[in-house]
Design a protein around this motif. Structure first.
Motif, PDB file in Angstrom:
ATOM      1  N   LEU A  21       7.136 -11.966   1.699  1.00 51.13           N
ATOM      2  CA  LEU A  21       7.372 -11.150   0.503  1.00 51.13           C
ATOM      3  C   LEU A  21       8.824 -10.685   0.445  1.00 51.13           C
ATOM      4  N   LEU A  22       9.352 -10.219   1.562  1.00 55.86           N
ATOM      5  CA  LEU A  22      10.741  -9.766   1.584  1.00 55.86           C
ATOM      6  C   LEU A  22      11.692 -10.922   1.270  1.00 55.86           C
ATOM      7  N   GLY A  65       5.736   1.470   6.308  1.00 55.16           N
ATOM      8  CA  GLY A  65       4.387   1.171   6.757  1.00 55.16           C
ATOM      9  C   GLY A  65       4.275  -0.261   7.207  1.00 55.16           C
ATOM     10  N   GLY A  66       3.064  -0.808   7.068  1.00 54.65           N
ATOM     11  CA  GLY A  66       2.808  -2.170   7.482  1.00 54.65           C
ATOM     12  C   GLY A  66       2.760  -3.121   6.300  1.00 54.65           C
ATOM     13  N   CYS A  67       2.169  -4.278   6.528  1.00 57.46           N
ATOM     14  CA  CYS A  67       2.099  -5.314   5.503  1.00 57.46           C
ATOM     15  C   CYS A  67       1.318  -4.837   4.277  1.00 57.46           C
ATOM     16  N   ALA A  72       1.170  -3.007  -1.333  1.00 56.48           N
ATOM     17  CA  ALA A  72       0.743  -1.947  -2.258  1.00 56.48           C
ATOM     18  C   ALA A  72       1.935  -1.440  -3.066  1.00 56.48           C
ATOM     19  N   LEU A  73       3.088  -1.291  -2.420  1.00 56.40           N
ATOM     20  CA  LEU A  73       4.302  -0.897  -3.134  1.00 56.40           C
ATOM     21  C   LEU A  73       4.670  -1.935  -4.178  1.00 56.40           C
ATOM     22  N   PRO A  81      12.661  -0.952  -6.569  1.00 58.80           N
ATOM     23  CA  PRO A  81      13.606   0.170  -6.512  1.00 58.80           C
ATOM     24  C   PRO A  81      13.946   0.588  -5.061  1.00 58.80           C
ATOM     25  N   ILE A  82      12.966   0.493  -4.173  1.00 60.30           N
ATOM     26  CA  ILE A  82      13.224   0.847  -2.767  1.00 60.30           C
ATOM     27  C   ILE A  82      14.205  -0.144  -2.157  1.00 60.30           C
TER      28      ILE A  82
END
Length: 85
Positions: A21-22, A65-67, A72-73, A81-82
């Motif tokens: 995802l990243l 947090g975790g995966c 969820a974000l 935005p993060i």
């Protein structure tokens, strides 16, 4: 761009999903393999308020947090935005 750290182990499917995802977000990250480094695992647990599972993800020093938390974000529209901060 945000500074991202992710604590992982090589055979962890959740770690691979979080990194995927990243990577899709073109977010560069520093990966810390805790599988052979007990000191790094202890560091991760201290930073993650005792959480001992991988991955544990930090953005600009803040624990995300975790995966599941990362996804969820993303679903809530809060990840971009993060990462852009």
């Amino acid at each position: 761009m945000a500074q991202i750290e992710i604590y992982t182990t090589p055979l962890c499917g959740f770690c691979h999903a979080a990194k995927r995802l990243l990577t899709q977000k073109d977010a560069a990250f520093a990966e810390i393999d805790v599988s052979r480094a007990p000191d790094k695992r202890q560091e991760m647990m201290a930073r993650a308020n005792g959480r001992h599972t991988v991955p544990q993800i930090f953005v600009d020093g803040q624990h995300v947090g975790g995966c599941d938390d990362l996804y969820a974000l993303e679903r809530a529209g809060k990840l971009d935005p993060i990462l852009a901060a």
